[in-house]
Design a protein around this motif. Structure first.
Motif, mmCIF file in Angstrom:
data_model
loop_
_atom_site.group_PDB
_atom_site.id
_atom_site.type_symbol
_atom_site.label_atom_id
_atom_site.label_comp_id
_atom_site.label_asym_id
_atom_site.label_seq_id
_atom_site.Cartn_x
_atom_site.Cartn_y
_atom_site.Cartn_z
ATOM 1 N N SER A 126 -19.203 -27.090 -26.259
ATOM 2 C CA SER A 126 -19.386 -28.483 -26.670
ATOM 3 C C SER A 126 -20.813 -28.766 -27.134
ATOM 4 N N TYR A 127 -21.778 -28.031 -26.606
ATOM 5 C CA TYR A 127 -23.166 -28.265 -27.027
ATOM 6 C C TYR A 127 -23.399 -27.820 -28.464
ATOM 7 N N ASN A 175 -21.142 -26.558 -30.861
ATOM 8 C CA ASN A 175 -20.109 -26.646 -31.893
ATOM 9 C C ASN A 175 -20.572 -27.561 -33.026
ATOM 10 N N SER A 204 -23.330 -27.885 -34.532
ATOM 11 C CA SER A 204 -24.612 -28.541 -34.269
ATOM 12 C C SER A 204 -25.673 -28.139 -35.290
ATOM 13 N N LYS A 247 -25.781 -34.787 -31.925
ATOM 14 C CA LYS A 247 -24.814 -35.002 -30.832
ATOM 15 C C LYS A 247 -25.251 -36.230 -30.026
ATOM 16 N N GLU A 254 -12.309 -28.079 -37.040
ATOM 17 C CA GLU A 254 -13.214 -27.904 -35.894
ATOM 18 C C GLU A 254 -12.545 -27.101 -34.784
ATOM 19 N N ASN A 255 -11.260 -27.327 -34.587
ATOM 20 C CA ASN A 255 -10.526 -26.593 -33.570
ATOM 21 C C ASN A 255 -9.330 -25.903 -34.227
#
Length: 197
Positions: free
Chosen positions: A32-33, A35, A37, A56, A192-193
């Motif tokens: 989560s940090y 992805n 970024s 973020k 993204e996923n």
């Protein structure tokens, strides 16, 4: 038909990581940090590197995190997974904040936090002059270079105004990928996923 997997290979030899440059996450970098970024490097040497994730945003204001903070319209961003219980800042105030570390152009990292708060109270600082982060991103000596070899990051340049401008943060990863262009334009088309497709 043979697939061209080179679209995922980052050509690291074009731009070396250094203070003032950004790291752009490849489309599938997990976590989560990191992805999608965009990280501004504020320090880089053979001993390691330090940076802040620029895109973020946290959903609450700085006054909720620091109760005695003066009334000030400023968003907070997740800077990275290290020391998330601490607030860090970058700014364009230069030597007006003692102890600041020059990054590039008119960008500075840190300095006397009480001095900054006082200048905010006195109305000497505008929201576009400073950015706040919870935590930071850090790499030990050689660790970032290993991640670059693994094609985790694309290194690129960024203008000071794009670091500080509120509007440019909203779709920062996508806009930077488009700006770099070439084969990296393909990145914007990947979900993204991927497991959700």
């Amino acid at each position: 038909m043979k697939l061209n997997i080179n679209i995922f290979k980052i050509e690291t030899n074009h731009v070396e990581p250094k203070k003032g440059r950004i790291l752009v996450a490849e489309p599938f970098l997990p976590g989560s940090y990191f992805n999608r970024s965009v990280i501004l490097l504020v320090a880089h040497s053979d001993k390691g590197a330090v940076g802040f994730i620029l895109n973020k945003k946290v959903d609450y204001p700085i006054t909720e995190i620091i109760p005695d903070f003066p009334d000030f319209e400023a968003d907070i961003y997740i800077g990275g997974p290290v020391s998330t219980d601490s607030i860090y800042f970058i700014h364009s105030l230069g030597d007006e904040i003692s102890g600041s570390i020059h990054i590039k152009e008119n960008l500075y990292w840190g300095g006397d936090f009480e001095e900054l708060k006082n200048k905010i109270r006195l109305g000497m600082v505008k929201p576009g002059d400073v950015r706040f982060f919870m935590g930071y991103s850090g790499w030990d000596g050689g660790q970032l270079e290993e991640e670059l070899e693994e094609n985790s990051w694309l290194v690129s340049e960024i203008e000071e105004q794009n670091v500080m401008d509120v509007e440019s943060r909203k779709k920062m990863w996508l806009n930077i990928v488009r700006e770099i262009g070439g084969k990296y334009l393909m990145w914007e088309h990947f979900p993204e996923n991927p497991s959700m497709n």
